[in-house]
Motif scaffolding. Sequence first.
Motif, short mmCIF file in Angstrom:
data_model
loop_
_atom_site.label_atom_id
_atom_site.label_comp_id
_atom_site.label_asym_id
_atom_site.label_seq_id
_atom_site.Cartn_x
_atom_site.Cartn_y
_atom_site.Cartn_z
N ASP A 183 0.94 -1.19 -0.19
CA ASP A 183 0.03 0.05 0.18
C ASP A 183 0.90 1.36 0.02
OD1 ASP A 183 -1.95 1.95 0.19
OD2 ASP A 183 -2.47 1.37 2.33
N GLN A 184 0.62 2.04 -1.14
CA GLN A 184 1.69 3.26 -1.26
C GLN A 184 1.11 4.36 -0.42
OE1 GLN A 184 4.63 3.60 -2.09
NE2 GLN A 184 5.00 3.06 -4.19
N GLY A 185 -0.10 4.30 0.25
CA GLY A 185 -0.86 5.23 0.87
C GLY A 185 -1.84 6.16 0.09
N HIS A 186 -1.73 7.39 0.13
CA HIS A 186 -2.79 8.46 -0.68
C HIS A 186 -2.53 8.16 -2.02
CE1 HIS A 186 -3.35 11.33 2.76
NE2 HIS A 186 -3.21 10.22 3.46
N LEU A 187 -3.72 8.30 -2.65
CA LEU A 187 -3.58 8.31 -4.32
C LEU A 187 -2.32 9.31 -4.79
CD1 LEU A 187 -4.95 6.80 -6.69
CD2 LEU A 187 -6.66 8.74 -6.97
N GLY A 188 -1.64 8.89 -5.73
CA GLY A 188 -0.61 9.80 -6.16
C GLY A 188 0.70 9.84 -5.25
N GLN A 189 0.66 9.25 -4.12
CA GLN A 189 1.79 9.34 -3.23
C GLN A 189 2.66 8.00 -3.39
OE1 GLN A 189 0.62 8.92 0.80
NE2 GLN A 189 2.69 9.38 1.69
N GLN A 190 3.83 8.16 -3.25
CA GLN A 190 4.79 6.91 -3.40
C GLN A 190 5.55 6.78 -2.13
OE1 GLN A 190 7.86 6.96 -6.41
NE2 GLN A 190 7.15 4.80 -6.89
N LYS A 191 5.40 6.00 -1.05
CA LYS A 191 6.11 5.85 0.06
C LYS A 191 7.69 5.20 -0.41
CE LYS A 191 2.18 4.61 3.14
NZ LYS A 191 1.92 3.38 3.79
N ILE A 192 7.47 4.58 -1.31
CA ILE A 192 8.99 3.98 -1.81
C ILE A 192 8.89 3.54 -3.16
CG2 ILE A 192 8.36 1.60 -1.17
CD1 ILE A 192 11.15 1.51 0.13
N GLU A 193 10.10 3.72 -3.75
CA GLU A 193 10.19 3.28 -5.28
C GLU A 193 10.19 1.60 -5.09
OE1 GLU A 193 13.59 5.26 -7.10
OE2 GLU A 193 12.95 7.06 -6.10
#
Length: 217
Positions: A183-193
């Motif tokens: 799960d990368q979190g919020h739409l458009g957010q990228q916690k990690i590549e």
Amino acid sequence: MKKKALFLALALAGSTTAHAQTAAQPETAQKESDSTETTSHKAVSEIDKLTIIESLQTIKKDPSQVKFHSAMCYDMAMPPEYTTFSCPTCGTETQYSYQSYQGEVANRVAYLIRSLGQIKAKTEIDFSDFCSKCSKDNDEQPELKFTTHCLDCSQTFTWTANTIEELEQLSLLFVSFPVTEVDQGHLGQQKIEPEKLSEYLSNRLLCPACREKHGLK
């Protein structure tokens, strides 16, 4: 008559001894059962460890095997100006700006403590830098400090989460293994590549020596 009495006494003694030995058998069986159960737990633990390490190796070779997704989330329209950090050790309350790094830590204390059990390697958190009473480095930027017992060898090592971005990434440690989605979190957010996921998890679950041993450095 005396001989008969003597024979009777010996017979009774033998019967009592035999009964005592028979009664002791269930206790022995119980001990064997306990031993088997302990071994079983250890075996499962070893299997889990192997699964995690193999998953990390697989992700390192081919990050595309993991599905990364985001969800629609809504930010608070008007967040408060301040938030309160309640020290889990001494109970002292310290105020911080709500939208600061310190404020983000303050708002996650309960969540992080509650989530510790989901991290596959035993991990402890040190919140002392954020407490006005417990902090020993009042003149320096506070750090959220972690001590982890290596998943493989149990050697302890330390690491930190010093930015809001790094705080957001902590939820990556709660993934299930083998890792199939994140799960990368919020739409458009990228916690990690994606290509950095294996490195991130390895650096927080395994000590440097074990990372090198398993080709995860």
